[in-house]
Enzyme design. Sequence first.
Site, PDB file in Angstrom:
ATOM      1  N   ARG A   1      11.847  -6.059   4.776  1.00 56.83           N
ATOM      2  CA  ARG A   1      11.704  -4.608   4.569  1.00 56.83           C
ATOM      3  C   ARG A   1      12.726  -3.833   5.389  1.00 56.83           C
ATOM      4  NH1 ARG A   1       5.981  -1.700   5.333  1.00 56.83           N
ATOM      5  NH2 ARG A   1       6.112  -2.627   7.415  1.00 56.83           N
TER       6      ARG A   1
ATOM      7  N   ARG B   1      11.704  -1.706  10.895  1.00 57.47           N
ATOM      8  CA  ARG B   1      10.626  -1.240  11.772  1.00 57.47           C
ATOM      9  C   ARG B   1      10.462  -2.203  12.940  1.00 57.47           C
ATOM     10  NH1 ARG B   1       5.467   0.421   8.074  1.00 57.47           N
ATOM     11  NH2 ARG B   1       4.397  -0.709   9.726  1.00 57.47           N
TER      12      ARG B   1
ATOM     13  N   ARG C   1      -0.110  -8.716  13.422  1.00 59.71           N
ATOM     14  CA  ARG C   1      -0.726  -7.667  12.586  1.00 59.71           C
ATOM     15  C   ARG C   1      -1.647  -8.288  11.538  1.00 59.71           C
ATOM     16  NH1 ARG C   1       4.428  -4.937  10.548  1.00 59.71           N
ATOM     17  NH2 ARG C   1       3.042  -3.740   9.191  1.00 59.71           N
TER      18      ARG C   1
ATOM     19  N   LYS D   1       0.838  -1.210   0.000  1.00 59.33           N
ATOM     20  CA  LYS D   1       0.000   0.000   0.000  1.00 59.33           C
ATOM     21  C   LYS D   1       0.868   1.253   0.000  1.00 59.33           C
ATOM     22  CE  LYS D   1      -2.007  -0.938   3.890  1.00 59.33           C
ATOM     23  NZ  LYS D   1      -1.207  -2.133   4.252  1.00 59.33           N
TER      24      LYS D   1
ATOM     25  N   ARG E   1      -9.311   1.952   9.421  1.00 47.14           N
ATOM     26  CA  ARG E   1      -8.918   0.559   9.620  1.00 47.14           C
ATOM     27  C   ARG E   1      -9.975  -0.226  10.380  1.00 47.14           C
ATOM     28  NH1 ARG E   1      -3.220   1.049   9.011  1.00 47.14           N
ATOM     29  NH2 ARG E   1      -2.079  -0.851   9.385  1.00 47.14           N
TER      30      ARG E   1
END
Length: 218
Positions: A129, A162, A173, A16, A90
């Site tokens: 990531r 992160r 998550r 996203k 969300r």
Amino acid sequence: MPIVRLLMVGPPGAGKGTQARRLAERLGVPHIASGELLRQAMADHSVVGDQVRDYVERGDLVPDELMIHFISARIDSADAEHFVLDGFPRTVTQAGALDLALQEASRPLDIVVHLTATDEEVVRRLTGRRMCPVCQHPYHMIYNPPADDEKCDDDGSPLVTRTDDQPDTVMHRLEVYHRDTEELIHHYDKQGLVVTVDGMDGMELVSERIDKAIEAGP
Ligand code: AP5
């Protein structure tokens, strides 16, 4: 391509942020990313940043009331006549608040892009990531590496992982997404706004699919 008020929805790691950044740049509209705004508040040690830190680091959702209050000023701002919105809403409660705010401002959503990726691919993407701590540009050490070692292409900052990209937190998550956020697709489908885009291929192909979906409309 028409200038739009677009919402990007999908699981964590579907791409996203990557696609929303590119699209907002191409359209010349703001990219409003709730996760980026929260991480900036945390880095600044603002009051809100300190209130949300534990939720974000655990991979839980920030409570609706706090989140709606936090994001509404940004959505109401003068430069947000058009936008690419990423990460908010969300929950159905947040969506109701957004619908109302946009209706009052006569700025209704034009389209909701539902970007898909399997849970297995999400885990691959998030565990590889790296992120620039300054501009929050996302990289992937295999799929989308920086040009120079582990430094941001844009500002040269050393990239970081992160805290919520640890494998256990990623799994949590994903559970939260399936439990609390997925039902948003139904909420916006009832309004006739949803286009579903397969996010499982390379970034360029996914960008092309999003462009085509916007051109065709919901
Ligand atoms: P947020 O920052 O919004 O996280 P997220 O939704 O979990 O999404 P991510 O940023 O993890 O993934 P992405 O889909 O943007 O993927 P990306 O493009 O980076 O939120 C973080 C936290 O803040 C939440 O957990 C919550 O605590 C809180 N929060 C935020 N908003 C909230 C709200 N409204 N209410 C309550 N709490 C809220 O891509 C991922 C990786 O894959 C990158 O490495 C990228 O390079 C790579 N990649 C991207 N596309 C491709 C591709 N096509 N092929 C291969 N690799 C790809």
